[in-house]
Motif scaffolding. Structure first.
Motif, PDB file in Angstrom:
ATOM      1  N   ALA A 274       0.823  -1.198   0.000  1.00 49.26           N
ATOM      2  CA  ALA A 274       0.000   0.000   0.000  1.00 49.26           C
ATOM      3  C   ALA A 274       0.856   1.246   0.000  1.00 49.26           C
ATOM      4  O   ALA A 274       0.542   2.254  -0.633  1.00 49.26           O
ATOM      5  CB  ALA A 274      -0.923  -0.009   1.212  1.00 49.26           C
ATOM      6  N   ARG A 455      -5.591  -5.675  -2.911  1.00 46.90           N
ATOM      7  CA  ARG A 455      -6.251  -6.455  -1.862  1.00 46.90           C
ATOM      8  C   ARG A 455      -7.345  -5.649  -1.186  1.00 46.90           C
ATOM      9  O   ARG A 455      -8.464  -6.113  -0.990  1.00 46.90           O
ATOM     10  CB  ARG A 455      -5.226  -6.920  -0.818  1.00 46.90           C
ATOM     11  CG  ARG A 455      -5.787  -7.848   0.248  1.00 46.90           C
ATOM     12  CD  ARG A 455      -4.695  -8.293   1.203  1.00 46.90           C
ATOM     13  NE  ARG A 455      -4.205  -7.184   2.002  1.00 46.90           N
ATOM     14  CZ  ARG A 455      -4.738  -6.823   3.171  1.00 46.90           C
ATOM     15  NH1 ARG A 455      -5.774  -7.475   3.653  1.00 46.90           N
ATOM     16  NH2 ARG A 455      -4.236  -5.817   3.856  1.00 46.90           N
ATOM     17  N   ARG A 456      -7.032  -4.406  -0.817  1.00 43.51           N
ATOM     18  CA  ARG A 456      -8.000  -3.596  -0.092  1.00 43.51           C
ATOM     19  C   ARG A 456      -9.165  -3.154  -0.972  1.00 43.51           C
ATOM     20  O   ARG A 456     -10.316  -3.166  -0.558  1.00 43.51           O
ATOM     21  CB  ARG A 456      -7.304  -2.380   0.512  1.00 43.51           C
ATOM     22  CG  ARG A 456      -6.302  -2.758   1.610  1.00 43.51           C
ATOM     23  CD  ARG A 456      -5.696  -1.526   2.250  1.00 43.51           C
ATOM     24  NE  ARG A 456      -4.761  -1.886   3.315  1.00 43.51           N
ATOM     25  CZ  ARG A 456      -4.077  -1.003   4.031  1.00 43.51           C
ATOM     26  NH1 ARG A 456      -4.231   0.290   3.797  1.00 43.51           N
ATOM     27  NH2 ARG A 456      -3.253  -1.406   4.970  1.00 43.51           N
ATOM     28  N   SER A 457      -8.858  -2.755  -2.224  1.00 45.25           N
ATOM     29  CA  SER A 457      -9.940  -2.316  -3.105  1.00 45.25           C
ATOM     30  C   SER A 457     -10.860  -3.470  -3.469  1.00 45.25           C
ATOM     31  O   SER A 457     -12.055  -3.279  -3.692  1.00 45.25           O
ATOM     32  CB  SER A 457      -9.364  -1.674  -4.374  1.00 45.25           C
ATOM     33  OG  SER A 457      -8.564  -2.598  -5.090  1.00 45.25           O
ATOM     34  N   ARG A 459     -11.680  -5.972  -1.418  1.00 44.05           N
ATOM     35  CA  ARG A 459     -12.590  -6.123  -0.282  1.00 44.05           C
ATOM     36  C   ARG A 459     -13.629  -5.011  -0.263  1.00 44.05           C
ATOM     37  O   ARG A 459     -14.801  -5.241   0.049  1.00 44.05           O
ATOM     38  CB  ARG A 459     -11.794  -6.140   1.020  1.00 44.05           C
ATOM     39  CG  ARG A 459     -10.959  -7.396   1.208  1.00 44.05           C
ATOM     40  CD  ARG A 459     -10.401  -7.462   2.628  1.00 44.05           C
ATOM     41  NE  ARG A 459      -9.621  -8.672   2.813  1.00 44.05           N
ATOM     42  CZ  ARG A 459     -10.147  -9.856   3.091  1.00 44.05           C
ATOM     43  NH1 ARG A 459     -11.448  -9.992   3.206  1.00 44.05           N
ATOM     44  NH2 ARG A 459      -9.379 -10.921   3.246  1.00 44.05           N
ATOM     45  N   SER A 460     -13.202  -3.801  -0.598  1.00 42.53           N
ATOM     46  CA  SER A 460     -14.154  -2.683  -0.632  1.00 42.53           C
ATOM     47  C   SER A 460     -15.230  -2.916  -1.683  1.00 42.53           C
ATOM     48  O   SER A 460     -16.417  -2.643  -1.455  1.00 42.53           O
ATOM     49  CB  SER A 460     -13.398  -1.383  -0.916  1.00 42.53           C
ATOM     50  OG  SER A 460     -14.290  -0.296  -1.032  1.00 42.53           O
TER      51      SER A 460
END
Length: 494
Positions: A274, A455-457, A459-460
Motif C-alpha cells: 500500500a 487487496r483492499r480495493s 474487499r471494498s
C-alpha cells in the motif's frame, strides 16, 4: 385471446395459461433432489402447487416462498416460486426466481420459456434471445418459434415455425403459433390464411383483432400478459431475503474462507504494498508542480533493491550526492509559458507521455544528464493546476486480486450476467471481466470475476456488492478458487 386457444395446445387444460404455449406456470415442475428435501420445504412446496392449481395465487406465493427459504438452493422450488409470481402478474419477481432456478441448474423447457417470457414482458429482448439460443435444442419447436417472434425477431420465428410445420409437426398449436408470428411480422394476409386453418370463420375476425390491438412494439408487456392470461401489476421484485446470493454454495464459501485466511497471513506485507501505491501519487503532483507537462518522462530509478517502500513524495533534503532523478532543462526565456496542467482520463495503463515510477531495480535507457548552473536554487514547489485523480483500476503489479461475482451454467449466460452486473454496479465499468470454466462435483460452471483490484480495493468492492444484496468474494490472482479447468477468458472493459 388465451382462453379461446385452450383447445389448440393438446394438453390438459389447467386454467387460462395453456394458450398458444405449453403451460408455463401451472403444470408440475420437475424437481431436483426432492427425495432428500427437508419435510418443511417439501410440505410447503406441495401446498404451493395445490394452491396454484386451485387459483389461490396469494396463498401459493406464501407457501412457495416458505419452501425456497427452507431449502434455498433447490432449483425446483425456485421455479415453482417463479410460476406463482407469474400467475400473479409479477413479471420482475418471476424473472428473478426463474433466473435463479436456471443458475442452480434447472434446464426444464418450461422454466426456460417462462424466464424468456418474463424478460420479454420487461422489455429485455436481448436477454430473452440469449436464453432461447442457449437452450434451443431443449425447447419444443412450436414454442421456440413463437418465443423468438415475441422477443423481437418475428421473421426468425416465422422461418422456424414454417420448418417445424413442414417437418411433420403440423399440429393446430404449431399452425396457430405460425399465424401469430406472421401477425407480429406485419404479414396479416398470411396470418389470416394460417389462422383460418383452425379457427372457425365466425371467430376469425375477433382473433385477428385481438392480435392487432397489441401489435405495436411498445405493447410487449400487454402481449405477454394476454398470451398467459394474467393481469400485470406493479412489482417491487422478489423479497431480498430470498435472493440466491444470500445462500452461496459450499465451494464458494470454502474459497472465500481460504482467501480471507491467506489475507490475514499476508497482513504484514500489505502495508508495504500500500505504501508503494500511495507513494507514487505525490510524485505525480511533484512533477506537475515543477511545470513538467509535455517534457520527457521523469524516471525515479532505484539502482539497488531495498526492502522498505520508497517514499518519493517526501520533502526534498539537500544532499552532496547527485540525485538519480533526471529533469529536463528549463525552457528558453523566449518560449511561451506552459499551458495549464490537465491530467489525462483514467486509463488501464499509463500513456507514453505520462511520468513513470519504478520501485524495483531495472535496466533502462536514461537520457544523458543535463548540466545545471551550480548557483541555481531548487525550484519552489507550488500547488498543481488541477487535482490528481486516483486510478480506479489497479494495473501491473498492483493488480493482485479479483472479485468473483457469480457462477453460471453456460458461458453465454455468464456474459449476459456480467453486463447486468456492470449496470447494477457502475464502479465495475472500467474493469476487465475474467470468465473461467470450472468443474465442481461433476458439474460445469462458468465463473464471472472482475480483474484489476488490489487487496483492499477488492474487499471494498465486495462490501459494496454485498450491501446491495449481491454475492461476491475476493481472491488473489495467484491463488484462484479450486475447480478451475482453464486460466479463464479475459475480456477488456472497453
Amino acid at each position: 385471446m388465451a382462453r379461446r386457444n385452450q383447445s389448440l395446445s393438446g394438453n390438459r387444460s389447467i386454467g387460462p395459461k395453456v394458450g398458444l404455449f405449453m403451460s408455463t406456470a401451472l403444470v408440475s415442475l420437475a424437481l431436483v433432489g426432492c427425495a432428500a428435501s427437508a419435510p418443511t420445504a417439501q410440505t410447503s412446496f406441495a401446498k404451493a402447487q395445490a394452491a396454484l392449481e386451485d387459483g389461490k395465487v396469494d396463498r401459493a406465493i406464501t407457501h412457495a416462498e416458505a419452501a425456497v427459504l427452507a431449502e434455498p438452493r433447490n432449483s425446483g422450488y425456485r421455479a415453482m416460486l417463479g410460476a406463482a409470481y407469474l400467475e400473479a402478474g409479477r413479471f420482475q419477481s418471476a424473472s428473478t426466481a426463474f433466473g435463479e432456478a436456471i443458475d442452480l441448474g434447472d434446464s426444464d423447457s418450461r422454466t426456460i420459456l417462462s424466464f424468456a417470457l418474463t424478460k420479454v414482458a420487461l422489455g429485455e429482448n436481448a436477454a430473452a434471445l440469449t436464453m432461447l439460443s442457449d437452450f434451443e435444442s431443449a425447447i419444443p419447436a412450436a414454442d421456440l418459434g413463437l418465443a423468438l417472434a415475441l422477443a423481437g425477431e418475428p421473421e426468425r420465428g416465422v422461418h422456424h415455425l414454417i420448418n417445424t410445420v413442414r417437418n411433420g409437426a403440423n399440429s393446430a398449436k404449431a399452425r396457430q403459433n405460425l399465424a401469430y408470428a406472421y401477425a407480429l411480422a406485419g404479414n396479416w394476409r398470411a396470418a389470416r390464411v394460417m389462422a383460418a386453418e383452425d379457427v372457425p370463420a365466425d371467430q376469425l375476425d375477433a382473433r385477428l383483432s385481438d392480435w392487432a390491438a397489441t401489435a405495436r412494439p411498445e405493447d410487449y408487456q400487454v402481449r405477454v400478459a394476454g398470451l398467459l392470461g394474467v393481469s400485470p401489476v406493479s412489482d417491487g421484485g422478489q423479497p431480498q431475503y430470498l435472493a440466491l446470493s444470500n445462500f452461496p454454495s459450499q465451494p464458494m464459501m470454502v474459497a472465500e474462507a481460504e482467501e480471507m485466511r491467506a489475507g490475514e497471513l499476508n497482513a504484514d506485507v500489505a502495508p508495504q504494498v500500500a505504501a508503494v501505491e500511495v507513494a507514487s501519487e505525490p510524485s505525480v503532483s511533484e512533477a506537475m508542480a515543477f511545470g513538467i507537462d509535455n517534457a520527457p518522462a521523469v524516471e525515479v530509478v532505484d539502482p539497488t533493491p531495498v526492502a522498505a517502500p520508497i517514499r518519493v513524495a517526501a520533502a526534498p533534503a539537500p544532499a552532496p550526492a547527485p540525485s538519480p532523478v533526471r529533469v529536463p532543462a528549463p525552457a528558453p526565456a523566449a518560449a511561451p509559458a506552459p499551458a495549464a496542467v490537465s491530467l489525462p482520463a483514467v486509463a488501464a495503463a499509463p500513456s507514453r507521455s505520462a511520468p513513470r515510477f519504478v520501485s524495483n531495480a531495472v535496466v533502462q535507457n536514461v537520457p544523458a544528464p543535463v548540466a545545471r548552473p551550480a548557483a541555481r536554487p531548487a525550484p519552489t514547489r507550488v500547488a498543481a493546476a488541477a487535482p490528481q485523480r486516483r486510478m480506479a483500476v489497479a494495473t501491473g503489479s498492483s493488480a493482485t486480486h479479483l472479485v468473483q461475482l457469480g457462477s453460471f451454467g453456460s458461458r453465454a449466460v455468464a456474459e449476459s450476467k456480467w453486463r447486468e452486473m456492470k449496470s447494477r454496479w457502475p464502479q465495475l465499468a472500467d474493469h476487465d471481466v475474467v470468465i473461467t470454466e470450472a468443474q465442481v462435483n461433476g458439474a460445469t460452471y462458468f465463473r464471472v470475476a472482475a480483474a484489476g483490484f488490489g487487496r483492499r480495493s477488492a474487499r471494498s468492492m465486495c462490501n459494496s456488492v454485498k450491501s446491495a444484496g449481491g454475492g461476491c468474494f475476493a481472491y488473489a490472482a495467484n491463488s484462484p478458487p479450486a475447480g478451475a479447468v482453464d486460466r479463464g477468458v479475459r475480456i477488456a472493459a472497453r
